[in-house]
Design a protein around this motif. Structure first.
Motif, PDB file in Angstrom:
ATOM      1  N   LEU A   1       0.829  -1.201   0.000  1.00  0.00           N
ATOM      2  CA  LEU A   1       0.000   0.000   0.000  1.00  0.00           C
ATOM      3  C   LEU A   1       0.867   1.257   0.000  1.00  0.00           C
ATOM      4  O   LEU A   1       1.900   1.310   0.668  1.00  0.00           O
ATOM      5  CB  LEU A   1      -0.914   0.026   1.231  1.00  0.00           C
ATOM      6  N   THR A   2       0.411   2.281  -0.717  1.00  0.00           N
ATOM      7  CA  THR A   2       1.072   3.580  -0.623  1.00  0.00           C
ATOM      8  C   THR A   2       0.730   4.207   0.732  1.00  0.00           C
ATOM      9  O   THR A   2      -0.155   3.729   1.450  1.00  0.00           O
ATOM     10  CB  THR A   2       0.594   4.520  -1.743  1.00  0.00           C
TER      11      THR A   2
ATOM     12  N   THR B   1     -12.179  10.269  -4.703  1.00  0.00           N
ATOM     13  CA  THR B   1     -10.792   9.839  -4.501  1.00  0.00           C
ATOM     14  C   THR B   1     -10.729   8.732  -3.456  1.00  0.00           C
ATOM     15  O   THR B   1      -9.968   7.766  -3.605  1.00  0.00           O
ATOM     16  CB  THR B   1      -9.915  11.026  -4.060  1.00  0.00           C
TER      17      THR B   1
ATOM     18  N   VAL C   1      -6.091   5.467   4.357  1.00  0.00           N
ATOM     19  CA  VAL C   1      -7.490   5.141   4.061  1.00  0.00           C
ATOM     20  C   VAL C   1      -7.842   3.769   4.644  1.00  0.00           C
ATOM     21  O   VAL C   1      -8.926   3.574   5.215  1.00  0.00           O
ATOM     22  CB  VAL C   1      -7.731   5.164   2.536  1.00  0.00           C
TER      23      VAL C   1
ATOM     24  N   THR D   1     -11.735   5.543  -5.038  1.00  0.00           N
ATOM     25  CA  THR D   1     -10.654   5.020  -5.872  1.00  0.00           C
ATOM     26  C   THR D   1      -9.601   4.319  -5.024  1.00  0.00           C
ATOM     27  O   THR D   1      -9.142   3.215  -5.353  1.00  0.00           O
ATOM     28  CB  THR D   1      -9.996   6.161  -6.673  1.00  0.00           C
ATOM     29  N   HIS D   2      -9.211   4.955  -3.915  1.00  0.00           N
ATOM     30  CA  HIS D   2      -8.226   4.346  -3.025  1.00  0.00           C
ATOM     31  C   HIS D   2      -8.737   3.012  -2.475  1.00  0.00           C
ATOM     32  O   HIS D   2      -7.994   2.022  -2.421  1.00  0.00           O
ATOM     33  CB  HIS D   2      -7.904   5.283  -1.860  1.00  0.00           C
TER      34      HIS D   2
ATOM     35  N   ARG E   1      -0.848   6.967   1.362  1.00  0.00           N
ATOM     36  CA  ARG E   1      -2.230   7.437   1.386  1.00  0.00           C
ATOM     37  C   ARG E   1      -3.209   6.263   1.462  1.00  0.00           C
ATOM     38  O   ARG E   1      -4.204   6.309   2.194  1.00  0.00           O
ATOM     39  CB  ARG E   1      -2.519   8.288   0.144  1.00  0.00           C
ATOM     40  N   GLU E   2      -2.926   5.199   0.734  1.00  0.00           N
ATOM     41  CA  GLU E   2      -3.786   4.013   0.811  1.00  0.00           C
ATOM     42  C   GLU E   2      -3.761   3.427   2.216  1.00  0.00           C
ATOM     43  O   GLU E   2      -4.784   2.969   2.723  1.00  0.00           O
ATOM     44  CB  GLU E   2      -3.333   2.971  -0.211  1.00  0.00           C
TER      45      GLU E   2
ATOM     46  N   ARG F   1      -8.482   0.236  -4.951  1.00  0.00           N
ATOM     47  CA  ARG F   1      -7.100  -0.245  -5.096  1.00  0.00           C
ATOM     48  C   ARG F   1      -6.685  -1.088  -3.897  1.00  0.00           C
ATOM     49  O   ARG F   1      -5.986  -2.098  -4.036  1.00  0.00           O
ATOM     50  CB  ARG F   1      -6.155   0.943  -5.261  1.00  0.00           C
TER      51      ARG F   1
END
Length: 216
Positions: free
Chosen positions: A155-156, A185, A162, A188-189, A158-159, A192
Motif C-alpha cells: 500500500l502507498t 478519490t 485510508v 478510488t483508493h 495514502r492508501e 485499489r
C-alpha cells in the motif's frame, strides 16, 4: 426507475416482504425487482435478476441466509447483501458476514434506517453497528494470527491512511473529511486497497486492519 438501486427481497414471511417493498418503492432511487421466500429461491433470483442489493433474512427453510449469501457472492458477485436479523448479535448474521455480506440491519429498523442502509451498502460502505463491529473483530480477528502494528508494503502511504480509516469503521464521507480528500478519490483508493489485499469488501478490510494490529 431503470437507473435506481435494484433490490431483491428475501424473507420467508410474505408480510415482511410486503412491508419492505412498500417502504423501498416509495423512494425515487429504489426499485424492488424481485422477491424470494427461501435461500434457494434467492440464489436463483439473484442470478437471473442481477440486483444491486439483496435484503437477506438468515433464518429460512430449504436454504438459510448464510448458504444463500455464499452462493450469491459466487454467482452474482456484483450484488451487495444486507442481512436482516432480529438480534444485533445474532450468530447467523455473523455467519453471513463471514460468507461475504456487506452488513446487517435489525428487522425493527425504522424506515429511515432501512433506506440509509440500502444506500450505504450500494455505494460500498459496510453497515455495522458499533457493538456488532466489536464482536465481529473479537470473533474473526483475534487469536494467534493477530500481529503487532506493521506497515503493509503493497500500500502507498495514502492508501495505508485510508485502510486504517476503513478499519476504524469510517464511511467514505468521514474518510474524505478527515483526510481532506474528495469522496470519489476515497472510493478510488478503497478499490485499489481491495485489489492489493485481495479483499472482497469493507467488512473484510475491517478484519484485516485489526489482524494487522493497525486499529485498536
Amino acid at each position: 426507475m431503470s437507473d435506481g438501486i435494484r433490490i431483491l427481497l428475501v424473507d420467508d414471511q410474505e408480510l415482511i416482504r410486503l412491508g419492505y417493498r412498500l417502504v423501498l418503492e416509495a423512494e425515487a432511487d429504489m426499485q424492488v425487482v424481485g422477491e424470494a421466500a427461501d435461500g434457494a429461491e434467492a440464489v436463483r433470483a439473484a442470478v437471473e435478476l442481477q440486483p444491486d442489493v439483496v435484503l437477506m433474512d438468515v433464518r429460512m427453510p430449504v436454504m438459510d441466509g448464510i448458504a444463500a449469501t455464499a452462493q450469491i457472492i459466487e454467482r452474482a458477485p456484483a450484488a451487495h447483501i444486507l442481512v436482516l436479523t432480529t438480534f444485533d448479535l445474532d450468530e447467523y448474521a455473523f455467519g453471513a458476514l463471514e460468507a461475504g455480506a456487506s452488513g446487517f440491519l435489525l428487522k425493527d429498523a425504522t424506515r429511515d434506517q432501512l433506506t440509509r442502509a440500502v444506500r450505504a451498502v450500494h455505494r460500498g460502505d459496510a453497515m455495522l453497528a458499533p457493538r456488532a463491529t466489536r464482536l465481529l473483530i473479537d470473533t474473526f480477528a483475534a487469536g494467534p494470527e493477530r500481529r503487532s502494528p506493521q506497515p503493509l508494503p503493497q500500500l502507498t502511504d495514502r492508501e495505508h491512511d485510508v485502510f486504517v480509516a476503513v478499519g476504524r469503521g469510517l464511511t467514505n464521507a468521514e474518510i474524505a473529511a478527515s483526510l481532506f480528500l474528495s469522496e470519489s478519490t476515497v472510493k478510488t483508493h478503497i478499490g485499489r486497497i481491495l485489489t492489493k489485499l485481495d479483499a472482497r469488501d469493507r467488512v473484510q478490510l475491517v478484519i484485516l486492519a485489526h489482524r494487522a494490529g493497525l486499529v485498536d
